[in-house]
Scaffold this active site. Structure first.
Site, mmCIF file in Angstrom:
data_model
loop_
_atom_site.group_PDB
_atom_site.id
_atom_site.type_symbol
_atom_site.label_atom_id
_atom_site.label_comp_id
_atom_site.label_asym_id
_atom_site.label_seq_id
_atom_site.Cartn_x
_atom_site.Cartn_y
_atom_site.Cartn_z
ATOM 1 N N ARG A 25 71.825 41.548 42.134
ATOM 2 C CA ARG A 25 70.825 42.140 40.752
ATOM 3 C C ARG A 25 69.412 41.480 41.057
ATOM 4 N NH1 ARG A 25 74.330 38.778 36.665
ATOM 5 N NH2 ARG A 25 74.058 37.297 38.518
ATOM 6 N N GLU A 30 67.222 27.314 37.812
ATOM 7 C CA GLU A 30 67.126 26.448 36.801
ATOM 8 C C GLU A 30 65.729 25.949 37.138
ATOM 9 O OE1 GLU A 30 70.066 23.355 36.913
ATOM 10 O OE2 GLU A 30 71.662 24.426 36.206
ATOM 11 N N GLN A 48 55.445 19.561 25.905
ATOM 12 C CA GLN A 48 54.657 20.747 25.394
ATOM 13 C C GLN A 48 54.708 21.537 26.561
ATOM 14 O OE1 GLN A 48 50.984 20.568 23.497
ATOM 15 N NE2 GLN A 48 49.966 22.139 25.026
ATOM 16 N N ASP A 49 54.763 23.129 26.707
ATOM 17 C CA ASP A 49 54.954 23.673 27.724
ATOM 18 C C ASP A 49 53.613 24.701 27.617
ATOM 19 O OD1 ASP A 49 57.500 23.158 28.082
ATOM 20 O OD2 ASP A 49 58.077 25.068 28.948
ATOM 21 N N ASN A 50 53.036 24.977 28.721
ATOM 22 C CA ASN A 50 51.622 25.807 28.915
ATOM 23 C C ASN A 50 51.968 26.762 29.814
ATOM 24 O OD1 ASN A 50 50.568 23.800 27.174
ATOM 25 N ND2 ASN A 50 50.012 22.735 28.919
ATOM 26 N N ARG A 60 40.601 25.722 37.723
ATOM 27 C CA ARG A 60 40.639 25.125 36.670
ATOM 28 C C ARG A 60 40.875 23.660 36.909
ATOM 29 N NH1 ARG A 60 42.337 28.649 32.015
ATOM 30 N NH2 ARG A 60 42.617 30.859 32.858
ATOM 31 N N HIS A 63 41.450 17.956 35.339
ATOM 32 C CA HIS A 63 41.619 17.509 34.007
ATOM 33 C C HIS A 63 42.485 16.210 33.960
ATOM 34 C CE1 HIS A 63 40.526 21.788 32.818
ATOM 35 N NE2 HIS A 63 39.379 21.446 33.196
ATOM 36 N N LYS A 73 52.798 16.259 34.283
ATOM 37 C CA LYS A 73 52.951 17.586 34.398
ATOM 38 C C LYS A 73 54.017 18.245 35.574
ATOM 39 C CE LYS A 73 48.141 18.189 32.634
ATOM 40 N NZ LYS A 73 46.892 17.937 33.204
ATOM 41 N N HIS A 120 44.449 16.768 37.053
ATOM 42 C CA HIS A 120 45.012 17.934 37.776
ATOM 43 C C HIS A 120 44.204 19.016 37.659
ATOM 44 C CE1 HIS A 120 47.952 21.641 37.107
ATOM 45 N NE2 HIS A 120 48.035 21.216 38.327
ATOM 46 N N TYR A 132 53.359 25.081 33.150
ATOM 47 C CA TYR A 132 53.766 23.802 33.402
ATOM 48 C C TYR A 132 54.225 22.963 32.190
ATOM 49 C CZ TYR A 132 48.580 23.814 32.315
ATOM 50 O OH TYR A 132 47.100 24.003 31.894
ATOM 51 N N LYS A 167 32.403 24.299 31.143
ATOM 52 C CA LYS A 167 33.125 22.779 30.810
ATOM 53 C C LYS A 167 33.258 22.289 32.098
ATOM 54 C CE LYS A 167 37.488 22.169 29.443
ATOM 55 N NZ LYS A 167 38.575 22.064 28.649
ATOM 56 N N ASP A 168 34.006 22.936 33.140
ATOM 57 C CA ASP A 168 34.354 22.443 34.193
ATOM 58 C C ASP A 168 33.446 21.975 35.219
ATOM 59 O OD1 ASP A 168 37.847 23.716 34.486
ATOM 60 O OD2 ASP A 168 37.100 22.127 33.493
#
Ligand SMILES: Cc1cn([C@H]2C[C@H](O)[C@@H](COP(=O)(O)OP(=O)(O)O[C@H]3O[C@H](C)C(=O)[C@H](O)[C@H]3O)O2)c(=O)[nH]c1=O
Length: 184
Positions: A25, A30, A48-50, A60, A63, A73, A120, A132, A167-168
């Site tokens: 299939r 996991e 929290q998940d992003n 990116r 940070h 993370k 990161h 993440y 910003k970065d």
């Protein structure tokens, strides 16, 4: 064993390889299991998940969130391929200012665990969706950053970034960040 945990050259940063169950299939695996990760010293308090999408060439980072909102993370690429980087900014660490990098892709399904106390960032080597989990919730006022091409850290990015947010582009070097931190 649903996961293989491998240490890296920086204490605490781990490569996590999930066990993929393929059949006619497709596949199942996991992506996180509290008991397995806790047994391997990885925080169980993932609050929290992003998810972000980055076009090829987007960079990116780098940070972090200041204490008490520092984020550990668990990073993976759902699709595409990223050059993921964790920079040790733990003041008392013997590897302060050093970094670990890993290629995370939808293909290799490898995850990078980055403990609290690291900056990161990642460079999208292809159009990529990145997911993440983080150990503390977003706290805008505690956000900080280090410039991606800090000469002291000297990250060997595999290609030149094409798109970086304003910003970065405005973050200080790690040396400047440390100096400002001690100016009361
Ligand atoms: C991080 C974050 C952002 N936002 C909002 C704030 C902005 O309006 C918008 C985009 O935020 P930002 O430009 O900071 O997104 P990234 O540049 O992907 O930031 C992330 O990039 C690097 C790779 C990381 O490791 C951090 O988790 C995170 O800083 O989402 C939220 O609402 N919640 C959040 O947790």
């Amino acid at each position: 064993m649903p996961f293989l945990f491998r240490k890296t050259e920086i204490e605490g940063v781990m490569i996590v390889e999930p066990k993929i169950f393929g059949d006619e299939r497709g596949y199942f695996y996991e992506t996180y299991k509290r008991s397995e990760f806790s047994k391997n010293g990885i925080s169980a308090d993932l609050d929290q998940d992003n998810q972000s999408f980055s076009k090829k060439g987007v960079l990116r980072g780098l940070h972090f969130q200041r204490e008490p909102y520092a984020q550990g993370k668990l990073v993976r690429a759902i699709t595409g391929k990223i050059f993921d980087v964790a920079v040790d900014i733990r003041e008392d660490s013997k590897t302060f200012g050093r970094y670990v990098s890993a290629i995370l892709s939808g293909e290799n399904k490898i995850m990078l665990w980055i403990p609290e106390g690291f900056a990161h960032g990642f460079l999208a080597l292809e159009d990529s969706i990145v997911h993440y989990k983080a150990t503390h919730e977003y706290n805008k006022t505690s956000e900080g950053g280090i410039i991606w091409n800090d000469p002291d850290i000297n990250i060997e990015w595999p290609m030149d970034p094409e798109t970086i947010s304003e910003k970065d582009m405005a973050w200080p070097t790690l040396r400047e960040f440390r100096a400002n931190k001690y100016i009361k």
